[in-house]
Design a protein around this motif. Structure first.
Motif, mmCIF file in Angstrom:
data_model
loop_
_atom_site.group_PDB
_atom_site.id
_atom_site.type_symbol
_atom_site.label_atom_id
_atom_site.label_comp_id
_atom_site.label_asym_id
_atom_site.label_seq_id
_atom_site.Cartn_x
_atom_site.Cartn_y
_atom_site.Cartn_z
ATOM 1 N N MET A 24 33.566 56.432 41.377
ATOM 2 C CA MET A 24 35.012 56.347 41.178
ATOM 3 C C MET A 24 35.771 57.085 42.271
ATOM 4 N N ALA A 25 35.213 58.190 42.756
ATOM 5 C CA ALA A 25 35.907 58.971 43.760
ATOM 6 C C ALA A 25 36.050 58.211 45.072
ATOM 7 N N TRP A 26 35.048 57.345 45.356
ATOM 8 C CA TRP A 26 35.092 56.603 46.616
ATOM 9 C C TRP A 26 35.635 55.199 46.433
ATOM 10 N N MET A 27 36.144 54.886 45.245
ATOM 11 C CA MET A 27 36.670 53.547 44.992
ATOM 12 C C MET A 27 37.936 53.341 45.800
ATOM 13 N N PRO A 28 38.142 52.193 46.424
ATOM 14 C CA PRO A 28 39.381 51.951 47.179
ATOM 15 C C PRO A 28 40.581 52.090 46.273
ATOM 16 N N ALA A 29 41.668 52.543 46.852
ATOM 17 C CA ALA A 29 42.866 52.817 46.056
ATOM 18 C C ALA A 29 43.375 51.566 45.366
ATOM 19 N N GLU A 30 43.396 50.449 46.065
ATOM 20 C CA GLU A 30 43.924 49.222 45.492
ATOM 21 C C GLU A 30 43.092 48.772 44.307
ATOM 22 N N GLN A 75 54.399 31.848 45.754
ATOM 23 C CA GLN A 75 53.126 32.515 45.950
ATOM 24 C C GLN A 75 53.102 33.281 47.270
ATOM 25 N N GLU A 76 53.691 32.658 48.304
ATOM 26 C CA GLU A 76 53.725 33.311 49.589
ATOM 27 C C GLU A 76 54.593 34.564 49.536
ATOM 28 N N TYR A 77 55.700 34.534 48.767
ATOM 29 C CA TYR A 77 56.567 35.707 48.632
ATOM 30 C C TYR A 77 55.838 36.852 47.927
ATOM 31 N N LEU A 78 55.183 36.528 46.816
ATOM 32 C CA LEU A 78 54.472 37.565 46.075
ATOM 33 C C LEU A 78 53.337 38.157 46.890
ATOM 34 N N ARG A 79 52.658 37.321 47.667
ATOM 35 C CA ARG A 79 51.559 37.817 48.491
ATOM 36 C C ARG A 79 52.086 38.752 49.567
ATOM 37 N N ARG A 80 53.264 38.426 50.120
ATOM 38 C CA ARG A 80 53.853 39.309 51.134
ATOM 39 C C ARG A 80 54.201 40.664 50.518
ATOM 40 N N VAL A 81 54.698 40.629 49.274
ATOM 41 C CA VAL A 81 55.017 41.890 48.594
ATOM 42 C C VAL A 81 53.763 42.725 48.427
ATOM 43 N N GLN A 82 52.651 42.100 48.073
ATOM 44 C CA GLN A 82 51.387 42.819 47.927
ATOM 45 C C GLN A 82 50.945 43.448 49.243
ATOM 46 N N ILE A 83 51.085 42.705 50.328
ATOM 47 C CA ILE A 83 50.661 43.219 51.628
ATOM 48 C C ILE A 83 51.531 44.413 52.027
ATOM 49 N N ALA A 141 53.142 46.420 50.026
ATOM 50 C CA ALA A 141 52.840 47.552 49.145
ATOM 51 C C ALA A 141 51.550 48.237 49.565
ATOM 52 N N ALA A 142 50.574 47.447 50.016
ATOM 53 C CA ALA A 142 49.302 48.029 50.439
ATOM 54 C C ALA A 142 49.457 48.870 51.693
ATOM 55 N N GLN A 143 50.461 48.554 52.508
ATOM 56 C CA GLN A 143 50.672 49.309 53.733
ATOM 57 C C GLN A 143 51.449 50.602 53.521
ATOM 58 N N CYS A 144 52.025 50.783 52.323
ATOM 59 C CA CYS A 144 52.783 52.002 52.035
ATOM 60 C C CYS A 144 51.818 53.139 51.716
ATOM 61 N N PRO A 145 52.059 54.343 52.191
ATOM 62 C CA PRO A 145 51.180 55.474 51.883
ATOM 63 C C PRO A 145 51.299 55.864 50.412
#
Length: 245
Positions: free
Chosen positions: A12-18, A50-58, A60-64
């Motif tokens: 669990m400690a090494w599990m990716p954040a996402e 779908q493309e809009y939601l996917r962009r939101v995911q990308i 969000a993943a780039q935010c610290p």
């Protein structure tokens, strides 16, 4: 068993954040895979939901995960003033405040007025049946009106509001003090919100009038002190209480 548990914790400690977030918070809006790697231009509006939601995911993943705000200490004021709205009573002038013993005696006497002693037969008759029925000598149940206290709590609150508003624009008189005392004796506990606000307003007004009295020997001072004492100590509005002198 213990090693397995430690291994699980390590995993669990090494599990990716996402992945960890997705495990704890399942997706409410499943998004189909959408490949944006080829000729992807963030400035171009998305073509599909779908493309809009996917962009939101990308994005969000780039935010610290943790963001630290950079604050310049030089821009902070060393001395900041805070405005606090005081809703308490005005402190009594020196020599005007009653002693704690006096306040305790008044609360005890007021309590006995509101509820007679167990052996006080006549007092209990008046308390339960009302002054009028006792004065008429009624021995049986009334025909047109059921036996009970002559006052209604809503009436007590209304009259208390009328007199408090009148007192807010005029000086204190002995007649007003006697009526206010009687109305406080009729208030039921726990207090209704309207009554709670009214008695606090009354105590604050008494403290304001007390500041205008020229002499501590003025006959109004004990009466004003008494009303403040009953509101603060009998009805548990301790933040309005006078500090003992």
């Amino acid at each position: 068993m213990r090693q397995g548990g430690l291994a699980g914790l390590k995993t669990m400690a090494w599990m990716p954040a996402e992945s960890a977030v997705e495990e704890l918070m399942p997706r409410l809006l499943p998004v189909e895979p959408c490949d944006l790697t080829e000729s992807f231009d963030p400035s171009v509006p998305p073509r599909t939901p779908q493309e809009y939601l996917r962009r939101v995911q990308i994005e969000a993943a780039q935010c610290p995960d943790v963001v630290v705000a950079q604050i310049d200490p030089k821009k902070l004021k060393r001395k900041q003033s805070v405005n606090v709205s005081l809703s308490g009573c005005q402190p009594a002038p020196e020599g005007y405040s009653p002693t704690l013993q006096w306040q305790q005696q008044q609360v005890a006497q007021f309590s006995s007025v509101r509820q007679p002693k167990s052996e006080d037969e006549e007092g209990w008759k008046k308390f339960c049946l009302g002054e009028r029925l006792c004065a008429e000598g009624a021995v049986g149940p009334a025909t047109s009106e059921g036996p009970g206290i002559d006052y209604v709590q809503a009436t007590v609150t209304s009259v208390l509001e009328y007199l408090s508003n009148w007192f807010g624009e005029r000086d204190f008189t002995p007649e007003l003090g006697r009526w206010l005392y009687a109305l406080l004796a009729c208030l039921e506990k726990p207090l209704l919100p309207e009554a709670h606000s009214l008695i606090r307003q009354l105590a604050r007004r008494c403290s304001e009038v007390r500041l205008l009295v020229d002499s501590k020997d003025d006959e109004r001072v004990p009466a004003l002190n008494l009303l403040i004492c009953l509101v603060s100590r009998y009805f548990d509005q301790r933040d309005l209480a006078d500090e003992p002198s």
